[in-house]
Structures are given as C-alpha cells and as structure tokens.
Motif scaffolding. Structure first.
Motif, PDB file in Angstrom:
ATOM      1  N   ILE A 190       0.566  17.349  -5.827  1.00 27.71           N
ATOM      2  CA  ILE A 190       1.133  18.423  -6.639  1.00 27.71           C
ATOM      3  C   ILE A 190       1.157  19.742  -5.849  1.00 27.71           C
ATOM      4  N   MET A 191       0.095  19.943  -5.038  1.00 29.59           N
ATOM      5  CA  MET A 191       0.049  21.143  -4.206  1.00 29.59           C
ATOM      6  C   MET A 191       1.175  21.121  -3.179  1.00 29.59           C
ATOM      7  N   MET A 192       1.345  19.967  -2.520  1.00 31.75           N
ATOM      8  CA  MET A 192       2.369  19.862  -1.482  1.00 31.75           C
ATOM      9  C   MET A 192       3.761  20.066  -2.073  1.00 31.75           C
ATOM     10  N   LYS A 193       3.930  19.607  -3.315  1.00 36.25           N
ATOM     11  CA  LYS A 193       5.228  19.785  -3.972  1.00 36.25           C
ATOM     12  C   LYS A 193       5.568  21.278  -4.075  1.00 36.25           C
ATOM     13  N   PHE A 194       4.574  22.076  -4.502  1.00 35.92           N
ATOM     14  CA  PHE A 194       4.865  23.494  -4.689  1.00 35.92           C
ATOM     15  C   PHE A 194       4.954  24.242  -3.363  1.00 35.92           C
ATOM     16  N   VAL A 195       4.184  23.806  -2.375  1.00 36.18           N
ATOM     17  CA  VAL A 195       4.324  24.397  -1.037  1.00 36.18           C
ATOM     18  C   VAL A 195       5.743  24.147  -0.542  1.00 36.18           C
ATOM     19  N   SER A 196       6.200  22.905  -0.753  1.00 34.36           N
ATOM     20  CA  SER A 196       7.523  22.518  -0.294  1.00 34.36           C
ATOM     21  C   SER A 196       8.624  23.340  -0.974  1.00 34.36           C
ATOM     22  N   ASP A 250       8.041  14.132  -7.244  1.00 35.48           N
ATOM     23  CA  ASP A 250       7.856  13.706  -8.634  1.00 35.48           C
ATOM     24  C   ASP A 250       7.664  12.193  -8.705  1.00 35.48           C
ATOM     25  N   GLU A 251       8.476  11.458  -7.943  1.00 33.78           N
ATOM     26  CA  GLU A 251       8.313  10.004  -7.904  1.00 33.78           C
ATOM     27  C   GLU A 251       6.955   9.641  -7.309  1.00 33.78           C
ATOM     28  N   MET A 252       6.576  10.354  -6.247  1.00 35.61           N
ATOM     29  CA  MET A 252       5.288  10.071  -5.601  1.00 35.61           C
ATOM     30  C   MET A 252       4.136  10.300  -6.586  1.00 35.61           C
ATOM     31  N   LEU A 253       4.220  11.389  -7.359  1.00 34.96           N
ATOM     32  CA  LEU A 253       3.156  11.688  -8.332  1.00 34.96           C
ATOM     33  C   LEU A 253       3.042  10.571  -9.366  1.00 34.96           C
ATOM     34  N   ILE A 254       4.183  10.029  -9.791  1.00 35.83           N
ATOM     35  CA  ILE A 254       4.163   8.919 -10.756  1.00 35.83           C
ATOM     36  C   ILE A 254       3.542   7.678 -10.113  1.00 35.83           C
ATOM     37  N   ARG A 255       3.990   7.387  -8.885  1.00 36.18           N
ATOM     38  CA  ARG A 255       3.524   6.163  -8.225  1.00 36.18           C
ATOM     39  C   ARG A 255       2.015   6.190  -7.934  1.00 36.18           C
ATOM     40  N   LEU A 256       1.459   7.386  -7.764  1.00 37.67           N
ATOM     41  CA  LEU A 256       0.007   7.478  -7.529  1.00 37.67           C
ATOM     42  C   LEU A 256      -0.777   6.985  -8.746  1.00 37.67           C
ATOM     43  N   ASN A 257      -0.107   6.952  -9.912  1.00 37.31           N
ATOM     44  CA  ASN A 257      -0.781   6.506 -11.141  1.00 37.31           C
ATOM     45  C   ASN A 257      -0.651   5.005 -11.395  1.00 37.31           C
ATOM     46  N   ALA A 258      -0.069   4.268 -10.457  1.00 39.41           N
ATOM     47  CA  ALA A 258       0.254   2.852 -10.695  1.00 39.41           C
ATOM     48  C   ALA A 258      -0.929   2.042 -11.211  1.00 39.41           C
ATOM     49  N   TYR A 259      -2.103   2.307 -10.702  1.00 40.15           N
ATOM     50  CA  TYR A 259      -3.253   1.463 -11.069  1.00 40.15           C
ATOM     51  C   TYR A 259      -4.305   2.249 -11.848  1.00 40.15           C
ATOM     52  N   LYS A 260      -3.935   3.467 -12.282  1.00 37.39           N
ATOM     53  CA  LYS A 260      -4.902   4.356 -12.917  1.00 37.39           C
ATOM     54  C   LYS A 260      -5.641   3.670 -14.075  1.00 37.39           C
ATOM     55  N   GLU A 261      -4.889   3.015 -14.952  1.00 39.43           N
ATOM     56  CA  GLU A 261      -5.551   2.440 -16.135  1.00 39.43           C
ATOM     57  C   GLU A 261      -6.419   1.234 -15.803  1.00 39.43           C
ATOM     58  N   LEU A 262      -6.293   0.720 -14.601  1.00 30.50           N
ATOM     59  CA  LEU A 262      -7.115  -0.441 -14.220  1.00 30.50           C
ATOM     60  C   LEU A 262      -8.421  -0.025 -13.554  1.00 30.50           C
TER      61      LEU A 262
END
Lengths: 263, 497
Positions: A190-196, A250-262
């Motif tokens: 999220i930080m890199m997104k805003f820096v970008s 935005d896609e990367m942020l979503i993909r980082l959550n792929a296994y969150k619930e597990l």
C-alpha cells in the motif's frame, strides 16, 4: 541447513539474523532475495537479503514477525539452523549513475534497501533516503542506512521521531526542494502504491521491489504473478523490481490476501 | 559383445529354453491379460492412498506366461531406456523376482517409478507381438512395477555394480527423471557424480508434480537411496546459474555437465480475470499438495480447497490436478478441454480413473474469461463452446469456436494446466548455449551434446514437455555419449582443461 551466527532484535517484532551461507554471500547482488524454510513441515517463504559478508561467509536477513512462518524463523536462536535456504533469487537491481536518487522505504523495507542504497552511492549517485515508520521504536537500521546516504529523512506517523507524516510526505518535501532523477521504493504494498502515484505525478522514474506470495521462487509455480504494464509477470524471475508506474498495485494488494483466511 | 548378441545369449540360456518349452505359444496367447487391482472409486476419491494396488505374485507369474519370449523382442525398441523386457519377464515366470528386478536396474534407475507412471501403452506395450494377433499386449508395465516392488518390500535391495572409480567429476543440474537416470548410468561407469537440485527435496517432478495416489514419495525415496549407495552425491537448495556459476563448476573440477533442469514456467492463457484469487497454475497447486504436503494439518503451507473446481487442460497434469481437487473435497471437479476426449494427451488409464472418481468432463469448451467477486475471488467462468475442424500441425482436429455459443458456470477455483515453458535460468546464465525460440536448449539429437563442449542436456529443458520415461531415456543416451567422449576418445570436453 544454514547456521545462525548472530541474532539481534531490532524492535519488538523485527529480528536481524546473520546466517551462514558462503555461496550466496559471494554471489548475491543488491536486490536479490532468498527462500527459507524452517522445520520439516515448514513453508517456503521469500526474504530479501539485507547485506552479505563474503569473508565471513554470511548473509544478513531481517525478518518481521507477521505470521506463523516468520514467527518460526524469529524463534530460532544463535547456533541453531534454518532447515533450508536457497538463493540468490530474482534479478539484481539495475544500478547506474542517475544523479539524485531517492530511496523510499517503510518498515522492514529498510533492510533490502541497504544494499541498493550502497550500490547507488557507489555508482556516484546522490542518495537521499526517506525512511518511514509508524513510531520511533520501529525505525530500524538507521545508522546503517545513513552510512550509504548523503541525507536521511525519517518520517513517523505519530511524529515521535523525525518528521511527522508518511513516507510520501517526506518525498514531497524533497521534490519541492530539488530535482530527483530516480526513485526506488520498498515497503508494504500500500505504501509503494502511494509512492508510485506521487512520483508518477512528478514524472520521476521509479522502481518498486515487490514481495508477493511465492512457493518455489524459481518461476515454477506462478503464485507471485503481478500485472505490469498490462502483462502478467512473475516477481520471482522477472522481478522483484519493476517499473512502479506500470505495476497494478490494487491487484497485487488483493492477491496478497489469497490465503489470509487459511492462516 | 553387442547388445543384440547379449540379448540373444541370455535368451539361449538353458532355463529360458526350458521355460519356453513348458507351454505352447497358442496356450500363452489364450491367457487373458491381467486386470490391475484398484481401490474402489468411492473410497479413493476421498483418500490419498495409491489407486493401483499392484499385482500379486500369482497374477504376475500368470501374466508373465503370456510373453512369447520373442527371438526379436520388438517391445524393447519401444522402451527409451532399453530394458531387457523378455529377460525380466521370464525371470518372473520362473519365480525369480529378485533377478527380474536386477535386470530392470541394469538400464533403468527408477523401475518402481516407471512401472507406475510410464505410458507403456504408447511405449513398450505398443510394440508387443500380441497386438499383431489382435490380442491385448502383455502388461509389461504392471510386471515391471511388481518386480521392483517385490524387491523393495523384500528388504533385500541389490545395489547395481559400479566400475572402479575413475576420479572424473561430473555435475548434473536437476534431480528429476532425466538427471537421476543420467546420474545412475554415470555412477555405474565409475564417474564421481554430483547432482544439484534447486528445491529442498530430491526428485524433481516425481516429488512436486505427480501425486501420492499415483506415485508415493516413499517409492521415489527408495530409488534415490540406491543412487546414493552407488556413490551419487546430492546437493539440495543449490541453483546452478544462481548459487553457483558455470565457471564455479569448472573451478571445482567438473569435466562434464548434464543439464536436466526441466520445464520451469507454467503457461497461462492471458485471458481476463486470470489473476483473480483462486485461479492458479497446476504447478502451484500440485507443488503445494505434493511437495509441501499442504493437505496435511501439520503443514504450514496452505492450499485452497474449492468445492467447484475447473481444471483447464487435457494432459496427465490436468488429470492429476482434477483428481487431487476431488480428494481435497471438491463436489464438482471439472475437466475443461477445448478439443474432444479423443484428442486428450492424458493416458487412457488416467482418464478412466478420473471418470470413475466422478470427475465431470466438459470437452469442446474453452475458457475466455474469469469473473470475480468484490474480494477479487473467482466465482464464475465464461466458456466458449467449440467444435472440431480440419486437422492442425499436430495432426489432431483443430478446435474451432462455435460463434455466439457461450456458457457461464459457477466455480470457486480454476487450475490452469495447459503446459509449461522451459526454465530460462540456465539458457540465460550459460553463455554460448544455442537456445530455440521456445527457450529449449538445442542439442545434437544423437549425443544430446550442446554447443558448449562440456555440456549435454536432456529431458524437458530440451523437449519442452514430455514424459518421465522420455526424460530418462535422454539421461541414458547422454551418459553413453559423454562417456564415449571422455573415456573412449580420450578427449577432454573442454579443450584447455
């Protein structure tokens, strides 16, 4: 099996390990990472290399405890062993004489920034590091990064140390003051997104070092894929650094959550 | 003695002559082909246990009687590693199972593996004399598995003889079937062999790719242990081209290098929504489950367990993935394939097993889009309906879109299993290698020698994507060619070394 030579807590949740890995210490370059696994049931996770000492045959890893696997690594003591460690992986950072380079890092992103700042400095750049943390206790490796920087600007969210604000506030301040030719950013997605977004509006070429989910780290699984400039790329073999202005954060942020619930 | 003379000599041994006299060919041909005992579909679709149970000794001896012990055994021509098929089968017929296993190990480093995963129907069995008489081929693969399993379970495993050490160091890049086969043959010839593996486990695709229900890891481990006893050294967690370089290998005194780094990168279709959560490569899915044991509660590695899982593709990897998904609890595990069942590259046995386990086949369908929910998870896929047109370059009828015919189906996971591309690591870091536009290493077809004098290559890094046995055949061929160059011609591989 790789022996831990020294261990030090940089903050409550951040550990610095000096690990025996003579071949990697010799062959790694700025920007490279390793995959580690602890225990026979352990998961393979990527960690960036913060420094290496070819003479001692060691590499330095900085790990923040966030999940089960990072807690397992941080629980290891000196003289104990990391079960598996492989690397160096990924493409090395592209280093050249750009002029003035801003190294924008947050949290443990300061660790992989160390060798990049060092290499940028060696290439004759003016290196300005903007280091961000939530609060004073979480500012790590300040002394080390200062050694490779012409100037270090620290920002904290609560103003307990340095300038009050976010990493982007620090970069903004520099941009208002002088011409910046290049920016490298490493930290939470999220930080890199805003820096970008910020550097894009100022037309400062920027690379971001991405830390995605990986399994093998050699291009085999594709878990790490990101969209860069509309094309799917693998962070492990094509990266970890990409043109930040082309990365679909935005896609990367979503993909980082792929296994969150597990977890 | 040439190989042909050797085969003839073995066939002329008195016991073989006597065995042939015991039954007439007519009697042998009249025996029906054995059926492999299997776990019931209901049980196995929820279990990770091996599906094929293996033949009993009685079944094996009976099946061995079907073999006519031909004077010119055409079956051997169908075997990439040239196993002396009639000799091992006749040993089974006479009840000397240990000797049968020994015969297998003369030319194959991995008989228990090949007996399970080889497409024998396309290899040795496709050349069996029985087929010419309109009968089913001798079950060579089942018999191979039986002999290898018998020996392993007897606890009395023979270690193949190795020639006196010649002190010449040879490096192998990759510990999959090509690398293991090469390592075994070179060790037998007396070379000092070191195999470098990037992963933390030895075995390559045999470990990360092929599931337990088709090839248990413990079987692979036993065959690797034999290679270790023959003196082969294994170095895990070492990536040649990254951890150590081509120059490092020279500096360490390696005189020949065999590259068997495999097919690295999974292909995707580049269609919208392919990066949604729940859409993954079969490589990732199978690696999590097979190598990282993600289905076990003790494992730290997670794996998604979909209820409605679509697998895109029609090869063996697609079958492995879909059957794995079923075992991990999918109510609907669907094969989505753009051609018809007839064109599927998967083994007939795998397709049969999949169907018995309740796998749904949506042939002549091709995904064109994945649709996600607000959290970025895949929830639906849009399929284009296809029909078969004229044959294409592969000789198979080309799938053609039926204009306007689409179907939207609900899924919570999609596994893309449409092939892999060669790992670019070696071609990128070994300067001077000749690489094709597909990224495969170009080698001389007879010797498997590359453009670099000390480098040979085989398996998927050369073929792009093939089978375990073809990779093993490459390993064997490269070992013979490298040995000829190193020892017979006496020429060092590197001119200045």
């Amino acid at each position: 099996m790789n022996k831990i030579i020294t261990k030090e807590f940089l903050s409550e949740n951040v550990v610095k390990l000096e690990v025996e890995a003579p071949l990697i210490a010799r062959s790694r370059k700025a920007g490279h990472f390793v995959i580690v696994r602890v225990g026979e049931n352990g998961e393979r996770i990527p960690l960036t290399i913060a420094a290496a000492d070819p003479d001692r045959g060691t590499i330095m890893l900085i790990i923040q405890q966030v999940g089960k696997s990072t807690r397992k690594i941080c629980a290891l003591n000196e003289q104990e062993y990391i079960t598996d460690l492989v690397g160096p992986l990924g493409q090395a950072t592209h280093i050249e004489h750009f002029g003035t380079v801003v190294c924008a890092c947050g949290g443990v992103g300061t660790a992989p920034m160390l060798p990049i700042a060092e290499a940028m400095k060696q290439a004759g750049n003016k290196v300005i590091t903007v280091q961000a943390a939530r609060t004073k206790e979480l500012v790590i490796l300040e002394k080390e990064i200062r050694a490779f920087s012409d100037e270090v600007l620290i920002t904290t969210n609560d103003g307990s140390y340095g300038m009050k604000g976010l990493v982007t506030d620090g970069i903004e301040k520099i941009l208002q003051r002088e011409k910046v030719d290049f920016c490298v950013t490493i930290g939470p997605a999220i930080m890199m997104k805003f820096v970008s977004l910020l550097t894009k509006s100022h037309q400062v070429p920027t690379v971001a070092s991405l830390n995605t989910i990986m399994v093998d780290g050699t291009g085999m699984c594709g878990a790490c894929r990101v969209t860069v400039g509309g094309k799917t790329r693998f962070v492990c073999v094509d990266g970890p650094e990409f043109d930040a202005h082309q990365v679909d954060f935005d896609e990367m942020l979503i993909r980082l959550n792929a296994y969150k619930e597990l977890e | 003695m040439t190989t042909t003379e050797h085969i003839k000599a073995l066939r002329s041994e008195p016991w073989r002559e006597q065995l042939r006299q015991k039954m007439t060919n007519k009697e042998r041909v009249a025996i029906p082909r054995v059926r492999m005992p299997e776990l019931s579909p209901d049980f196995r679709s929820h279990s990770y246990e091996e599906v094929n149970l293996g033949l009993t000794a009685e079944q094996s001896m009976r099946e061995a009687q079907r073999c006519l012990d031909c004077p010119n055994p055409t079956c051997m021509g169908g075997c990439p590693v040239e196993i002396n098929i009639p000799t091992f089968i006749k040993n089974i017929e006479r009840g000397d199972f240990t000797e049968a296993a020994k015969t297998l190990k003369e030319t194959s480093a991995l008989p228990a593996v090949c007996g399970r995963v080889c497409p024998q129907e396309k290899q040795c069995e496709s050349q069996c004399i029985h087929l010419k008489m309109g009968k089913e081929a001798v079950a060579i693969g089942y018999l191979e598995r039986f002999a290898a399993d018998y020996e392993r379970e007897s606890g009395n495993i023979s270690i193949p003889q190795t020639a006196a050490a010649n002190g010449i160091k040879i490096a192998v890049v990759g510990s999959g079937p090509a690398g293991l086969s090469f390592a075994g043959d070179m060790a037998k010839l007396g070379y000092e062999v070191t195999v470098y593996e990037a992963l933390h486990e030895i075995g390559g695709v045999l470990k990360y790719g092929i599931p337990e229900f088709r090839l248990p890891n413990r079987i692979v481990d036993v065959e690797i242990a034999i290679l270790q006893k023959m003196g082969v050294q294994f170095v895990t967690n070492c990536i040649v081209g990254k951890t150590i370089s081509y120059d490092d290998l020279h500096a360490s005194g390696f005189k020949g290098i065999f590259i068997a780094s495999g097919a690295g990168l999974p292909n995707f279709m580049n269609i919208p929504g392919e990066n949604l959560i729940g859409v993954l490569s079969s490589n990732e899915y199978l690696t999590r489950v097979n190598l990282m044991a993600a289905a076990s509660p003790n494992s730290d590695t997670p794996v998604l367990k979909g209820k409605k899982v679509a697998i895109i593709g029609g090869g063996n990897t697609a079958m492995d993935s879909v059957r794995t998904a079923r075992r991990l609890g999918a109510d609907k595990a669907i094969i989505v394939y753009r051609r018809s069942e007839e064109e599927m590259p998967a083994r007939i046995e795998e397709i049969k097993h999949a169907k018995e386990e309740g796998i749904i086949f949506m042939t002549l369908h091709n995904p064109i889009k994945y649709i996600g929910d607000e959290n970025g998870r895949v929830v639906q896929m849009l399929l284009q309906k296809m029909e078969l047109g004229e044959p294409d370059a592969s000789g198979r009828r080309r799938p053609v879109e039926i204009s306007g015919a689409t179907e939207l189906i609900d899924i919570d996971m999609a596994i893309v299993s449409i092939g892999v591309s060669p790992n670019p690591l070696i071609p990128k870091t070994f300067h001077g290698l000749n690489v094709s536009k597909w990224g495969t290493i170009i080698v001389d077809p007879d010797s498997l020698k590359s453009d670099l004098p000390d480098i040979y290559a085989g398996g998927d890094i050369v073929r792009g994507g093939a089978t375990v046995i073809l990779a093993m055949g490459d390993g064997r061929k490269a070992a013979q060619a490298m040995h000829r160059q190193l020892k017979v011609s006496g020429l060092p591989l590197i001119p200045n070394s």
